[in-house]
Motif scaffolding. Structure first.
Motif, PDB file in Angstrom:
ATOM      1  N   TRP A 121       0.689  -1.187   0.131  1.00 58.30           N
ATOM      2  CA  TRP A 121      -0.027  -0.029   0.024  1.00 58.30           C
ATOM      3  C   TRP A 121       0.891   1.145  -0.109  1.00 58.30           C
ATOM      4  CZ3 TRP A 121      -4.582  -1.014   3.828  1.00 58.30           C
ATOM      5  CH2 TRP A 121      -5.287  -2.125   3.367  1.00 58.30           C
ATOM      6  N   ALA A 122       1.835   1.285   0.766  1.00 55.39           N
ATOM      7  CA  ALA A 122       2.782   2.380   0.877  1.00 55.39           C
ATOM      8  C   ALA A 122       3.500   2.708  -0.325  1.00 55.39           C
ATOM      9  CB  ALA A 122       3.900   2.447   1.954  1.00 55.39           C
ATOM     10  N   TRP A 123       3.813   1.492  -1.206  1.00 54.91           N
ATOM     11  CA  TRP A 123       4.459   1.364  -2.343  1.00 54.91           C
ATOM     12  C   TRP A 123       3.442   1.956  -3.306  1.00 54.91           C
ATOM     13  CZ3 TRP A 123       3.926  -2.595  -6.619  1.00 54.91           C
ATOM     14  CH2 TRP A 123       4.913  -2.230  -7.800  1.00 54.91           C
ATOM     15  N   ALA A 124       2.072   2.028  -3.336  1.00 52.83           N
ATOM     16  CA  ALA A 124       1.407   2.367  -4.313  1.00 52.83           C
ATOM     17  C   ALA A 124       1.187   3.865  -4.347  1.00 52.83           C
ATOM     18  CB  ALA A 124      -0.061   1.590  -4.101  1.00 52.83           C
ATOM     19  N   TYR A 125       1.034   4.183  -3.007  1.00 54.64           N
ATOM     20  CA  TYR A 125       1.040   5.643  -2.591  1.00 54.64           C
ATOM     21  C   TYR A 125       2.535   6.368  -3.105  1.00 54.64           C
ATOM     22  CZ  TYR A 125       0.885  10.080   0.035  1.00 54.64           C
ATOM     23  OH  TYR A 125       1.016  11.298   0.363  1.00 54.64           O
ATOM     24  N   CYS A 126       3.598   5.840  -2.929  1.00 56.79           N
ATOM     25  CA  CYS A 126       4.693   6.426  -3.556  1.00 56.79           C
ATOM     26  C   CYS A 126       4.956   6.323  -4.964  1.00 56.79           C
ATOM     27  CB  CYS A 126       5.977   5.622  -2.828  1.00 56.79           C
ATOM     28  SG  CYS A 126       6.372   5.938  -0.995  1.00 56.79           S
ATOM     29  N   HIS A 127       4.589   5.534  -5.403  1.00 58.13           N
ATOM     30  CA  HIS A 127       4.311   5.264  -6.948  1.00 58.13           C
ATOM     31  C   HIS A 127       3.549   6.553  -7.582  1.00 58.13           C
ATOM     32  CE1 HIS A 127       4.712   3.893 -11.123  1.00 58.13           C
ATOM     33  NE2 HIS A 127       3.543   3.723 -11.245  1.00 58.13           N
ATOM     34  N   LEU A 128       2.264   6.627  -6.881  1.00 59.89           N
ATOM     35  CA  LEU A 128       1.453   7.641  -7.424  1.00 59.89           C
ATOM     36  C   LEU A 128       2.062   9.183  -7.370  1.00 59.89           C
ATOM     37  CD1 LEU A 128      -1.356   8.782  -8.299  1.00 59.89           C
ATOM     38  CD2 LEU A 128      -2.031   8.461  -6.026  1.00 59.89           C
TER      39      LEU A 128
END
Length: 140
Positions: A121-128
């Motif tokens: 989930w944190a990875w998705a946020y950082c990618h966005l």
């Protein structure tokens, strides 16, 4: 980020932005009309079947839903949110030309169904955030 490419209709710009770990996504950007400053951002993740109008026209099932192409949807969101920068983020890949696979944001199975691995989930946020930062130079 690749060179922005103006789409035929409205003020929609097509580009590729780089996110986390060098992974990139194609996206469409629509900015407020001339003279208006953006006061918000709307991020849209298109669903299954949604693609560029020209590609939807060539697909037997997509043809039926061409009205909801990426270009049309991005323009429609711009009308609904006139003071926003609208960013439609295209999935990393399509499975069988129909199923959106957002594998740069979540782990997913063959058909793009998220596996809901909470570690990412944190990875998705950082990618966005990285995608939006990359496109911000174009959005102004």
């Amino acid at each position: 980020m690749s060179s922005p490419e103006k789409q035929d209709d409205s003020n929609v710009i097509r580009m590729r932005a780089t996110g986390l770990h060098g992974k990139s996504n194609e996206l469409l950007l629509s900015k407020p009309r001339r003279g208006q400053a953006a006061t918000q951002i709307v991020v849209y993740f298109p669903g299954d079947v949604q693609d560029y109008a020209s590609r939807m026209e060539q697909h037997p099932f997509g043809k039926k839903w061409k009205r909801y192409s990426l270009e049309w949807t991005t323009s429609h969101l711009q009308e609904r949110f006139p003071s926003a920068n609208v960013v439609s983020i295209k999935s990393a890949r399509f499975r069988e030309e129909s199923y959106s696979c957002y594998e740069h944001f979540v782990t997913c199975d063959y058909y793009g169904t998220p596996t809901y691995n909470q570690k990412h989930w944190a990875w998705a946020y950082c990618h966005l955030l990285a995608l939006l930062k990359d496109v911000s130079t174009e959005a102004g």
